[in-house]
Write an enzyme that holds these catalytic residues in place. Structure first.
Site, PDB file in Angstrom:
ATOM      1  CE1 TYR A  61      -7.279  18.642 122.568  1.00 15.98           C
ATOM      2  CE2 TYR A  61      -8.773  17.105 121.499  1.00 15.98           C
ATOM      3  CZ  TYR A  61      -7.950  18.213 121.433  1.00 15.98           C
ATOM      4  OH  TYR A  61      -7.808  18.899 120.247  1.00 15.98           O
ATOM      5  CB  SER A 109     -11.288  18.951 119.131  1.00 14.06           C
ATOM      6  OG  SER A 109     -11.126  17.589 118.800  1.00 14.06           O
TER       7      SER A 109
HETATM    8  N1  LIG Z   1      -3.849  18.344 115.305  1.00 18.64           N
HETATM    9  C1  LIG Z   1      -5.076  17.869 115.410  1.00 18.64           C
HETATM   10  O1  LIG Z   1      -5.410  16.770 114.897  1.00 18.64           O
HETATM   11  C2  LIG Z   1      -6.138  18.655 116.118  1.00 18.64           C
HETATM   12  C3  LIG Z   1      -7.441  18.154 116.112  1.00 18.64           C
HETATM   13  C4  LIG Z   1      -8.440  18.873 116.758  1.00 18.64           C
HETATM   14  C5  LIG Z   1      -8.150  20.081 117.372  1.00 18.64           C
HETATM   15  N2  LIG Z   1      -6.862  20.533 117.368  1.00 18.64           N
HETATM   16  C6  LIG Z   1      -6.615  21.796 118.052  1.00 18.64           C
HETATM   17  O2  LIG Z   1      -5.905  22.663 117.199  1.00 18.64           O
HETATM   18  C7  LIG Z   1      -5.121  23.562 117.976  1.00 18.64           C
HETATM   19  C8  LIG Z   1      -3.695  23.565 117.455  1.00 18.64           C
HETATM   20  O3  LIG Z   1      -3.163  22.269 117.652  1.00 18.64           O
HETATM   21  P1  LIG Z   1      -1.971  21.667 116.797  1.00 18.64           P
HETATM   22  O4  LIG Z   1      -2.357  20.287 116.461  1.00 18.64           O
HETATM   23  O5  LIG Z   1      -1.558  22.609 115.743  1.00 18.64           O
HETATM   24  O6  LIG Z   1      -0.866  21.540 117.957  1.00 18.64           O
HETATM   25  P2  LIG Z   1       0.654  22.033 118.098  1.00 18.64           P
HETATM   26  O7  LIG Z   1       1.390  21.881 116.828  1.00 18.64           O
HETATM   27  O8  LIG Z   1       1.154  21.367 119.329  1.00 18.64           O
HETATM   28  O9  LIG Z   1       0.477  23.596 118.363  1.00 18.64           O
HETATM   29  C9  LIG Z   1       0.008  24.091 119.579  1.00 18.64           C
HETATM   30  C10 LIG Z   1       0.428  25.543 119.667  1.00 18.64           C
HETATM   31  O10 LIG Z   1      -0.098  26.076 120.892  1.00 18.64           O
HETATM   32  C11 LIG Z   1       0.964  26.686 121.615  1.00 18.64           C
HETATM   33  N3  LIG Z   1       0.653  26.591 123.035  1.00 18.64           N
HETATM   34  C12 LIG Z   1       0.490  25.489 123.800  1.00 18.64           C
HETATM   35  N4  LIG Z   1       0.254  25.812 125.073  1.00 18.64           N
HETATM   36  C13 LIG Z   1       0.263  27.169 125.125  1.00 18.64           C
HETATM   37  C14 LIG Z   1       0.104  28.129 126.153  1.00 18.64           C
HETATM   38  N5  LIG Z   1      -0.105  27.753 127.421  1.00 18.64           N
HETATM   39  N6  LIG Z   1       0.178  29.432 125.840  1.00 18.64           N
HETATM   40  C15 LIG Z   1       0.402  29.837 124.576  1.00 18.64           C
HETATM   41  N7  LIG Z   1       0.557  28.990 123.563  1.00 18.64           N
HETATM   42  C16 LIG Z   1       0.494  27.676 123.828  1.00 18.64           C
HETATM   43  C17 LIG Z   1       2.214  25.910 121.209  1.00 18.64           C
HETATM   44  O11 LIG Z   1       3.415  26.654 121.344  1.00 18.64           O
HETATM   45  P3  LIG Z   1       4.296  26.703 122.692  1.00 18.64           P
HETATM   46  O12 LIG Z   1       4.428  25.304 123.189  1.00 18.64           O
HETATM   47  O13 LIG Z   1       5.557  27.352 122.260  1.00 18.64           O
HETATM   48  O14 LIG Z   1       3.526  27.572 123.636  1.00 18.64           O
HETATM   49  C18 LIG Z   1       1.931  25.716 119.726  1.00 18.64           C
HETATM   50  O15 LIG Z   1       2.295  26.886 119.019  1.00 18.64           O
HETATM   51  C19 LIG Z   1      -5.233  23.085 119.434  1.00 18.64           C
HETATM   52  O16 LIG Z   1      -6.215  23.848 120.098  1.00 18.64           O
HETATM   53  C20 LIG Z   1      -5.717  21.651 119.276  1.00 18.64           C
HETATM   54  O17 LIG Z   1      -6.445  21.190 120.387  1.00 18.64           O
HETATM   55  C21 LIG Z   1      -5.855  19.853 116.763  1.00 18.64           C
END
Ligand SMILES: NC(=O)c1ccc[n+]([C@@H]2O[C@H](COP(=O)([O-])OP(=O)(O)OC[C@H]3O[C@@H](n4cnc5c(N)ncnc54)[C@H](OP(=O)(O)O)[C@@H]3O)[C@@H](O)[C@H]2O)c1
Length: 252
Positions: A153, A140
């Protein structure tokens, strides 16, 4: 250095929504073989409908090594191994008023950091026979600069970045590529929960397109969107007293 090659065998964690889901849609459309993991099987089954011969739904919780080992067995059986792992599963919880909550910090570290480490341990043997083994971690932009409320985080993502950078050095001689992705704000269920302004937020589809473009070039660091993440990176490199002054203004 490695690059994303056509018809790669790819394991994506956190594939059920947001950035992971958008990566699955893009990579499946480009003809790769995908194994997709998250805890909620229904969301994975829906996605697998996109292409039954290219997408294998393999639910698991990344905090549970035994569940990941079951996924590894499926990978062996169906694909015989992997060329790429995208370590994307993640969560976000914020502290309030600088009040440390050890249980919250543990939850975030368990998923974002130990979940990534668990997945790596299980995935490494599966990459052994690949001609172009490639590890990709979603960190991130928060890892570049300490931000208010992001103690848990940001620390988890700084740990991810350090771990992967270190691994890159150790694995270079074995020909294993490592890329670290630094997203800024991306519109997903994770950021839909935020109640603060999110400048330059992009769609998950745009983020996936930029990430895949970076992987095709084998970029070691992929920043999406580039301008916003470059700004945060600069902020993190400013002298400590200027950086602290600027970030203090973000405190509510
Ligand atoms: N969105 C942003 O602005 C942003 C910015 C920087 C970094 N990121 C990073 O990008 C990645 C994806 O985030 P996103 O924004 O796409 O979030 P999201 O839509 O909430 O997706 C997160 C995914 O991870 C899965 N997950 C969560 N806990 C888990 C576990 N214990 N075991 C297996 N799967 C798990 C969730 O599915 P289930 O709940 O069904 O397990 C979901 O499929 C993350 O690492 C996040 O930190 C996002």
């Amino acid at each position: 250095m490695q690059q994303l090659k056509p018809e790669s065998r790819i394991w994506i964690t956190g594939a059920g929504s947001g950035i992971g889901k958008a990566l699955v849609e893009r990579l499946a459309a480009e003809g790769h073989q995908l194994v997709i993991t998250a805890r909620t099987s229904a969301s994975l089954e829906d996605l697998a409908q996109l292409s039954e011969e290219r997408i294998l739904a393999a639910p698991a919780d990344v905090t549970q090594l035994s569940e990941l080992q079951e996924v590894a067995k499926k990978v062996e059986e169906h694909l015989g191994g992997l060329d790429m792992v995208i370590l994307n599963a993640g969560t976000c919880e914020y502290l309030d008023d600088g009040q440390v909550d050890a249980a919250l910090v543990r939850r975030v570290m368990e998923t974002n950091f130990m979940g990534l480490v668990n997945t790596l341990e299980v995935a490494q043997p599966l990459l052994k026979n690949s001609a172009h083994p490639y590890l990709v971690a979603i960190s991130s932009a928060a890892a570049y600069s300490p931000l208010p409320r992001a103690e848990a985080y940001g620390a988890s993502k700084a740990a991810v970045s350090y771990f992967m950078e270190s691994l890159r050095v150790d694995l270079a001689a074995k020909g294993v590529g490592v890329s670290v992705v630094y997203p800024g704000f991306v519109k997903t269920p994770l950021t839909d929960r935020n109640d603060f302004p999110m400048p330059m937020r992009i769609s998950a589809e745009q983020a996936a397109a930029d990430i895949v473009a970076g992987l095709k070039k084998g970029q070691p660091e992929i920043r999406v969107p580039r301008l916003f993440v470059a700004m945060l990176r600069r902020l993190g490199r400013l002298p400590f007293f200027i950086r602290t002054r600027l970030t203090q203004r973000m405190v509510r």
